[in-house]
Design an enzyme around this catalytic site. Structure first.
Site, PDB file in Angstrom:
ATOM      1  N   HIS A 103      14.557  92.030 -11.234  1.00 59.88           N
ATOM      2  CA  HIS A 103      14.090  92.619 -12.487  1.00 59.88           C
ATOM      3  C   HIS A 103      13.854  91.503 -13.506  1.00 59.88           C
ATOM      4  CE1 HIS A 103      14.174  94.838 -16.276  1.00 59.88           C
ATOM      5  NE2 HIS A 103      13.837  95.906 -15.571  1.00 59.88           N
ATOM      6  N   GLY A 146      10.125  97.506 -22.919  1.00 53.53           N
ATOM      7  CA  GLY A 146      10.902  97.770 -24.121  1.00 53.53           C
ATOM      8  C   GLY A 146      10.189  97.441 -25.407  1.00 53.53           C
ATOM      9  N   ASN A 176      15.790 103.134 -14.474  1.00 50.62           N
ATOM     10  CA  ASN A 176      16.724 102.005 -14.555  1.00 50.62           C
ATOM     11  C   ASN A 176      17.442 102.073 -15.897  1.00 50.62           C
ATOM     12  OD1 ASN A 176      18.067  99.539 -14.499  1.00 50.62           O
ATOM     13  ND2 ASN A 176      16.234  98.356 -14.984  1.00 50.62           N
ATOM     14  N   TRP A 177      18.726 102.403 -15.841  1.00 49.35           N
ATOM     15  CA  TRP A 177      19.477 102.593 -17.083  1.00 49.35           C
ATOM     16  C   TRP A 177      19.937 101.295 -17.723  1.00 49.35           C
ATOM     17  CZ3 TRP A 177      23.184 107.287 -15.776  1.00 49.35           C
ATOM     18  CH2 TRP A 177      22.400 108.453 -15.690  1.00 49.35           C
ATOM     19  N   LYS A 178      19.827 100.199 -17.007  1.00 49.78           N
ATOM     20  CA  LYS A 178      20.240  98.894 -17.547  1.00 49.78           C
ATOM     21  C   LYS A 178      21.699  98.987 -18.038  1.00 49.78           C
ATOM     22  CE  LYS A 178      15.418  98.023 -18.583  1.00 49.78           C
ATOM     23  NZ  LYS A 178      14.431  97.367 -19.451  1.00 49.78           N
ATOM     24  N   GLU A 224       6.072  95.017 -13.192  1.00 49.94           N
ATOM     25  CA  GLU A 224       6.501  95.255 -14.566  1.00 49.94           C
ATOM     26  C   GLU A 224       6.091  94.068 -15.427  1.00 49.94           C
ATOM     27  OE1 GLU A 224      10.799  95.564 -14.596  1.00 49.94           O
ATOM     28  OE2 GLU A 224      10.929  93.473 -13.976  1.00 49.94           O
ATOM     29  N   GLY A 275      12.485 102.451 -17.920  1.00 52.11           N
ATOM     30  CA  GLY A 275      13.678 101.944 -18.575  1.00 52.11           C
ATOM     31  C   GLY A 275      14.193 102.907 -19.624  1.00 52.11           C
ATOM     32  N   GLY A 276      13.877 102.620 -20.892  1.00 52.22           N
ATOM     33  CA  GLY A 276      14.439 103.388 -22.002  1.00 52.22           C
ATOM     34  C   GLY A 276      14.206 104.879 -21.907  1.00 52.22           C
ATOM     35  N   GLU A 310      14.654  91.061 -16.445  1.00 47.96           N
ATOM     36  CA  GLU A 310      15.824  90.628 -17.211  1.00 47.96           C
ATOM     37  C   GLU A 310      16.732  89.744 -16.366  1.00 47.96           C
ATOM     38  OE1 GLU A 310      16.976  94.527 -18.267  1.00 47.96           O
ATOM     39  OE2 GLU A 310      15.209  94.731 -19.559  1.00 47.96           O
ATOM     40  N   SER A 327       7.399 100.291 -20.584  1.00 52.29           N
ATOM     41  CA  SER A 327       7.156 101.263 -21.660  1.00 52.29           C
ATOM     42  C   SER A 327       6.492 102.542 -21.149  1.00 52.29           C
ATOM     43  CB  SER A 327       6.320 100.629 -22.780  1.00 52.29           C
ATOM     44  OG  SER A 327       7.056  99.598 -23.428  1.00 52.29           O
TER      45      SER A 327
END
Length: 255
Positions: free
Chosen positions: A99, A177, A12-14, A171, A238-239, A101, A217
């Site tokens: 998600h 993150g 997931n590149w957000k 999650e 994610g990151g 966020e 993470s």
């Protein structure tokens, strides 16, 4: 006994990687990641980069694409939103829903996630439902209750046949993150709780068909241990999915 679930490796590149960065990413990633039919690799790029991702992955059917969010209406005066039909027309196969966020930054409710799941299924795409607790909720020993509350409105609208089209991603909000990862045992325990709730609603055979992913993470150096846990069917990254070499390493960690 149901067939083994294939590992799902999702990135997931957000709000990262514009179109030009997307082209560069896939030039690097596809050179490092050999096609494999024993796992599913999925990317969720930003909407503005979706066309670039689609073009860059032509000829690689082993790499699937999804969108990060949709609205439940088919069309209308909803500035900034995407419909399921638009996502499908662009070539998306999956949709992230709920998600953390979306829930905690944009105020999306579990009732709204249920509407989105219904729209996504009606449109023939695969919903990836995200659930997870905050640190305060875990410290209050409410983690499983919170996840069950997030699942409930979605399970209430599904049939046993439809639940087979669902992917669930656990999650923990406190691990996204932050560099803090749930222990493999914590992840396995929550995945077991999710599957038990699915079994309660639809029976064990239906529950066993649903992939349950871990997100929070995830990195190349912890992916293999996380995915070795019973009931952990893959990862939502994610990151670490923004780096081609790192994500290729996570994909290799699936075995």
């Amino acid at each position: 006994m149901s067939a083994p679930r294939r590992p799902v490796l999702a990135g997931n590149w957000k709000m990262n990687h514009g179109p030009s960065e997307t082209v560069r990413f896939f030039a690097d990633f596809l050179a490092m990641h050999e096609p494999a039919d024993d796992r599913t690799v999925v990317f969720f790029p930003p909407a503005i980069s979706f066309a670039a991702a689609k073009e860059a992955t032509q000829g690689r059917p082993d790499v699937r694409l999804g969108v990060q969010n949709v609205y439940w209406e088919a069309s209308g005066a909803f500035t900034g939103e995407l419909s399921v039909g638009m996502a499908r027309d662009a070539g998306a196969e999956l949709v992230l829903i709920g998600h953390s966020e979306r829930r905690h930054v944009f105020g999306e409710t579990s009732a709204e996630t249920a509407k989105k799941v219904r729209a996504v299924l009606a449109g023939g795409l695969t919903p990836v439902l995200c659930v997870g607790e905050t640190l305060d909720e875990r410290q209050a020993d409410r983690a499983e209750a919170v996840v069950a509350e997030q699942l409930e409105p979605v399970l209430a609208i599904l049939s046993a046949d439809e639940v087979a089209e669902l992917v669930v991603a656990y999650e923990p909000v406190w691990a996204i993150g932050t560099g803090v990862t749930a222990t493999p045992q914590d992840a396995a325990a929550m995945h077991a709780a999710v599957r038990a709730r699915l079994a309660q609603a639809f029976g064990q055979e239906a529950a066993d068909a649903v992939p349950v992913l871990y997100g929070g993470s995830v990195k190349p150096d912890n992916a293999a241990e996380l995915m070795s846990q019973p009931g952990v069917d893959g990862v939502l990254v994610g990151g670490a999915s923004l780096d081609a070499q790192g994500f290729a390493g996570i994909c290799r960690a699936a075995g």
